[in-house]
Design a protein around this motif. Structure first.
Motif, PDB file in Angstrom:
ATOM      1  N   THR A 141      11.173  -8.257  -0.307  1.00  0.00           N
ATOM      2  CA  THR A 141      12.325  -8.992   0.223  1.00  0.00           C
ATOM      3  C   THR A 141      12.044 -10.467   0.467  1.00  0.00           C
ATOM      4  O   THR A 141      12.985 -11.234   0.694  1.00  0.00           O
ATOM      5  CB  THR A 141      12.785  -8.364   1.556  1.00  0.00           C
ATOM      6  N   ASP A 142      10.792 -10.891   0.448  1.00  0.00           N
ATOM      7  CA  ASP A 142      10.497 -12.300   0.725  1.00  0.00           C
ATOM      8  C   ASP A 142      10.434 -13.147  -0.544  1.00  0.00           C
ATOM      9  O   ASP A 142      10.103 -14.341  -0.494  1.00  0.00           O
ATOM     10  CB  ASP A 142       9.197 -12.428   1.507  1.00  0.00           C
ATOM     11  N   ASN A 143      10.732 -12.503  -1.691  1.00  0.00           N
ATOM     12  CA  ASN A 143      10.697 -13.206  -2.974  1.00  0.00           C
ATOM     13  C   ASN A 143       9.328 -13.835  -3.271  1.00  0.00           C
ATOM     14  O   ASN A 143       9.230 -14.789  -4.050  1.00  0.00           O
ATOM     15  CB  ASN A 143      11.779 -14.302  -3.037  1.00  0.00           C
ATOM     16  N   GLY A 144       8.303 -13.328  -2.637  1.00  0.00           N
ATOM     17  CA  GLY A 144       6.965 -13.848  -2.851  1.00  0.00           C
ATOM     18  C   GLY A 144       6.344 -13.296  -4.115  1.00  0.00           C
ATOM     19  O   GLY A 144       6.929 -12.454  -4.823  1.00  0.00           O
ATOM     20  N   GLU A 145       5.149 -13.754  -4.377  1.00  0.00           N
ATOM     21  CA  GLU A 145       4.435 -13.320  -5.571  1.00  0.00           C
ATOM     22  C   GLU A 145       4.000 -11.863  -5.421  1.00  0.00           C
ATOM     23  O   GLU A 145       3.559 -11.434  -4.352  1.00  0.00           O
ATOM     24  CB  GLU A 145       3.207 -14.214  -5.772  1.00  0.00           C
ATOM     25  N   ALA A 146       4.173 -11.094  -6.473  1.00  0.00           N
ATOM     26  CA  ALA A 146       3.786  -9.676  -6.454  1.00  0.00           C
ATOM     27  C   ALA A 146       2.288  -9.552  -6.191  1.00  0.00           C
ATOM     28  O   ALA A 146       1.486 -10.341  -6.692  1.00  0.00           O
ATOM     29  CB  ALA A 146       4.149  -9.014  -7.780  1.00  0.00           C
ATOM     30  N   GLN A 147       1.944  -8.518  -5.391  1.00  0.00           N
ATOM     31  CA  GLN A 147       0.545  -8.335  -5.023  1.00  0.00           C
ATOM     32  C   GLN A 147       0.093  -6.913  -5.342  1.00  0.00           C
ATOM     33  O   GLN A 147       0.922  -6.024  -5.587  1.00  0.00           O
ATOM     34  CB  GLN A 147       0.356  -8.621  -3.526  1.00  0.00           C
ATOM     35  N   ASN A 148      -1.209  -6.737  -5.299  1.00  0.00           N
ATOM     36  CA  ASN A 148      -1.773  -5.411  -5.517  1.00  0.00           C
ATOM     37  C   ASN A 148      -2.166  -4.810  -4.163  1.00  0.00           C
ATOM     38  O   ASN A 148      -2.928  -5.390  -3.415  1.00  0.00           O
ATOM     39  CB  ASN A 148      -3.007  -5.504  -6.431  1.00  0.00           C
ATOM     40  N   TYR A 149      -1.594  -3.623  -3.863  1.00  0.00           N
ATOM     41  CA  TYR A 149      -1.809  -2.978  -2.566  1.00  0.00           C
ATOM     42  C   TYR A 149      -2.746  -1.770  -2.661  1.00  0.00           C
ATOM     43  O   TYR A 149      -2.842  -0.987  -1.730  1.00  0.00           O
ATOM     44  CB  TYR A 149      -0.466  -2.511  -1.983  1.00  0.00           C
ATOM     45  N   SER A 150      -3.430  -1.630  -3.775  1.00  0.00           N
ATOM     46  CA  SER A 150      -4.236  -0.424  -3.985  1.00  0.00           C
ATOM     47  C   SER A 150      -5.391  -0.296  -3.006  1.00  0.00           C
ATOM     48  O   SER A 150      -5.906   0.808  -2.794  1.00  0.00           O
ATOM     49  CB  SER A 150      -4.770  -0.397  -5.431  1.00  0.00           C
ATOM     50  N   ASP A 151      -5.803  -1.428  -2.393  1.00  0.00           N
ATOM     51  CA  ASP A 151      -6.928  -1.368  -1.463  1.00  0.00           C
ATOM     52  C   ASP A 151      -6.492  -1.184  -0.018  1.00  0.00           C
ATOM     53  O   ASP A 151      -7.324  -1.098   0.887  1.00  0.00           O
ATOM     54  CB  ASP A 151      -7.778  -2.636  -1.590  1.00  0.00           C
ATOM     55  N   ARG A 152      -5.185  -1.126   0.224  1.00  0.00           N
ATOM     56  CA  ARG A 152      -4.686  -1.004   1.599  1.00  0.00           C
ATOM     57  C   ARG A 152      -4.815   0.434   2.092  1.00  0.00           C
ATOM     58  O   ARG A 152      -4.525   1.389   1.358  1.00  0.00           O
ATOM     59  CB  ARG A 152      -3.223  -1.453   1.699  1.00  0.00           C
ATOM     60  N   GLY A 153      -5.214   0.557   3.342  1.00  0.00           N
ATOM     61  CA  GLY A 153      -5.426   1.883   3.917  1.00  0.00           C
ATOM     62  C   GLY A 153      -4.175   2.726   3.931  1.00  0.00           C
ATOM     63  O   GLY A 153      -4.218   3.931   3.614  1.00  0.00           O
ATOM     64  N   TYR A 154      -3.048   2.119   4.297  1.00  0.00           N
ATOM     65  CA  TYR A 154      -1.808   2.895   4.367  1.00  0.00           C
ATOM     66  C   TYR A 154      -1.368   3.376   2.981  1.00  0.00           C
ATOM     67  O   TYR A 154      -0.802   4.462   2.839  1.00  0.00           O
ATOM     68  CB  TYR A 154      -0.697   2.103   5.051  1.00  0.00           C
ATOM     69  N   PHE A 155      -1.625   2.564   1.937  1.00  0.00           N
ATOM     70  CA  PHE A 155      -1.287   2.985   0.568  1.00  0.00           C
ATOM     71  C   PHE A 155      -2.121   4.217   0.180  1.00  0.00           C
ATOM     72  O   PHE A 155      -1.593   5.198  -0.358  1.00  0.00           O
ATOM     73  CB  PHE A 155      -1.544   1.833  -0.408  1.00  0.00           C
ATOM     74  N   LYS A 156      -3.405   4.172   0.466  1.00  0.00           N
ATOM     75  CA  LYS A 156      -4.290   5.284   0.124  1.00  0.00           C
ATOM     76  C   LYS A 156      -3.893   6.553   0.869  1.00  0.00           C
ATOM     77  O   LYS A 156      -3.922   7.661   0.300  1.00  0.00           O
ATOM     78  CB  LYS A 156      -5.732   4.918   0.450  1.00  0.00           C
ATOM     79  N   GLU A 157      -3.525   6.414   2.131  1.00  0.00           N
ATOM     80  CA  GLU A 157      -3.155   7.587   2.933  1.00  0.00           C
ATOM     81  C   GLU A 157      -1.891   8.241   2.397  1.00  0.00           C
ATOM     82  O   GLU A 157      -1.807   9.478   2.282  1.00  0.00           O
ATOM     83  CB  GLU A 157      -2.960   7.173   4.398  1.00  0.00           C
ATOM     84  N   VAL A 158      -0.896   7.428   2.072  1.00  0.00           N
ATOM     85  CA  VAL A 158       0.358   7.984   1.551  1.00  0.00           C
ATOM     86  C   VAL A 158       0.129   8.632   0.180  1.00  0.00           C
ATOM     87  O   VAL A 158       0.630   9.728  -0.094  1.00  0.00           O
ATOM     88  CB  VAL A 158       1.433   6.877   1.457  1.00  0.00           C
ATOM     89  N   MET A 159      -0.631   7.964  -0.660  1.00  0.00           N
ATOM     90  CA  MET A 159      -0.893   8.519  -1.986  1.00  0.00           C
ATOM     91  C   MET A 159      -1.725   9.793  -1.927  1.00  0.00           C
ATOM     92  O   MET A 159      -1.690  10.616  -2.860  1.00  0.00           O
ATOM     93  CB  MET A 159      -1.596   7.477  -2.873  1.00  0.00           C
ATOM     94  N   SER A 160      -2.452   9.977  -0.833  1.00  0.00           N
ATOM     95  CA  SER A 160      -3.252  11.206  -0.683  1.00  0.00           C
ATOM     96  C   SER A 160      -2.419  12.373  -0.168  1.00  0.00           C
ATOM     97  O   SER A 160      -2.911  13.490  -0.070  1.00  0.00           O
ATOM     98  CB  SER A 160      -4.425  10.961   0.274  1.00  0.00           C
ATOM     99  N   GLY A 161      -1.150  12.105   0.166  1.00  0.00           N
ATOM    100  CA  GLY A 161      -0.268  13.203   0.557  1.00  0.00           C
ATOM    101  C   GLY A 161       0.312  13.109   1.952  1.00  0.00           C
ATOM    102  O   GLY A 161       1.096  13.976   2.348  1.00  0.00           O
ATOM    103  N   LYS A 162      -0.021  12.074   2.719  1.00  0.00           N
ATOM    104  CA  LYS A 162       0.522  11.954   4.065  1.00  0.00           C
ATOM    105  C   LYS A 162       1.996  11.589   4.021  1.00  0.00           C
ATOM    106  O   LYS A 162       2.439  10.844   3.135  1.00  0.00           O
ATOM    107  CB  LYS A 162      -0.242  10.905   4.867  1.00  0.00           C
TER     108      LYS A 162
END
Length: 365
Positions: free
Chosen positions: A126-147
């Motif tokens: 929503t901030d129209n900022g540059e796209a980033q990679n979130y693969s190293d974020r803890g919350y991303f890993k937790e959700v992708m693991s099934g949380k």
């Protein structure tokens, strides 16, 4: 001098007389009950104050934890509902842009909403900022693991205020195809906790699942997200004593009463207050009780001395009179006219004196 009675002489040899015994008896009868009453009242008042303080801190912690839980639950449910919209599940940027911007407008405390594909690449934001990679974020890993959801607390880079990143899965059927995240200001929630005060020493604070400060009355703790893992209260709460009143020594060696309550996503909200302040009123009562006890003791001693002398003075007078009569001094004046046992004793000695005088006159004939 003839006819003069020396009471000091009559008292010779008395080491623990009636006066001393009477003094002790009066002290026991008058002071001992006051002492017992004072101690029992002190213990009762201490227990009442302790129970009141424990209830106050427990209710305060539970009340604030309820507000935090309600706020987190509201935002989590809203984010999950958005993640289920077809436009979000399409994983197409244009479709997602409209939905996440609408969501941000509805929740003004949310300053960024973003979507990420399952590899961690940013699709929409929503901030129209540059796209980033979130693969190293803890919350991303937790959700992708099934949380079902994940959180991360941080301090906003520009606002320098507490913030929360909340993430939920984007699913297609049972498959997780991406992550929907929202970064939101929690300064109002944090302020509610940090500004709570009770007296001089009562305050509240909150830490996240890693025991990093989310809200604390010391601003520097918030800015550095100070880790309170070594705090005795946090240790006790994490070991299974949450929601229970705990007494512990702080870094200054002072006794502290505290209550901790677990909040959603393993946060911990704690309230505490110095025991010395909690029991300040009972300390005043204790000083007053000691003053009353000392005053009562003084009055009892004075009364015992007065009453003791009123008894021992005539007794010693009569003893000295009898002693002098045994030495032949018969011109003594025994002038004790009381209506008690001492008066009876004085009358008996006076009759004895009269009898001895008559007997001596007969012997002289």
């Amino acid at each position: 001098m003839d006819g003069q009675i020396n009471q000091d002489k009559g008292s010779t040899g008395i080491k623990f007389g009636i006066s001393q015994k009477l003094s002790i008896l009066i002290l026991i009868v008058s002071v001992f009950p006051l002492l017992i009453l004072g101690i029992s009242n002190y213990i009762h008042n201490m227990n009442v104050l302790r129970a009141d303080a424990e209830n106050l801190l427990s209710q305060t912690a539970s009340g604030m934890a309820g507000q935090v839980n309600e706020w987190i639950d509201k935002n989590t449910r809203s984010l999950i509902m958005v993640s289920k919209q077809p436009g979000i599940q399409s994983m197409e940027k244009d479709s997602q842009d409209k939905i996440i911007k609408s969501f941000q407008e509805e929740f003004p405390w949310v300053y960024l909403v973003f979507t990420v594909d399952k590899s961690g690449h940013n699709i929409s934001r929503t901030d129209n900022g540059e796209a980033q990679n979130y693969s190293d974020r803890g919350y991303f890993k937790e959700v992708m693991s099934g949380k079902a959801f994940a959180f991360e607390t941080l301090i906003g880079k520009t606002s320098k205020k507490p913030a929360l990143v909340m993430a939920v899965p984007i699913k297609s059927g049972d498959e997780i195809i991406g992550v929907l995240g929202a970064a939101m200001n929690i300064d109002r929630l944090s302020t509610t906790v940090a500004t709570w005060k009770n007296g001089r020493t009562g305050y509240a604070f909150m830490v996240d699942g890693e025991n990093k400060v989310i809200s604390h009355p010391k601003p520097e703790y918030n800015l550095e997200q100070k880790n309170l893992s070594d705090d005795p209260l946090i240790k006790a709460a994490r070991s299974g004593n949450s929601s229970k009143p705990v007494y512990f020594k702080n870094e200054m060696g002072q006794s502290v009463l505290a209550v901790s309550v677990k909040v959603s996503n393993d946060w911990m909200l704690s309230v505490r207050q110095d025991e010395s302040e909690i029991f300040a009123s009972i300390r005043q009562f204790q000083i007053l009780a000691i003053a009353i006890l000392l005053l009562s003791t003084l009055i009892s001693v004075i009364l015992a001395v007065i009453v003791g002398k009123s008894i021992t003075r005539p007794v010693l007078f009569l003893a000295d009179a009898a002693n002098k009569m045994s030495l032949g001094e018969m011109d003594l004046k025994i002038d004790i006219d009381t209506k008690d046992e001492i008066g009876v004793l004085a009358e008996s000695i006076s009759r004895l004196q009269t009898s001895l005088v008559i007997a001596l006159k007969r012997l002289k004939k």
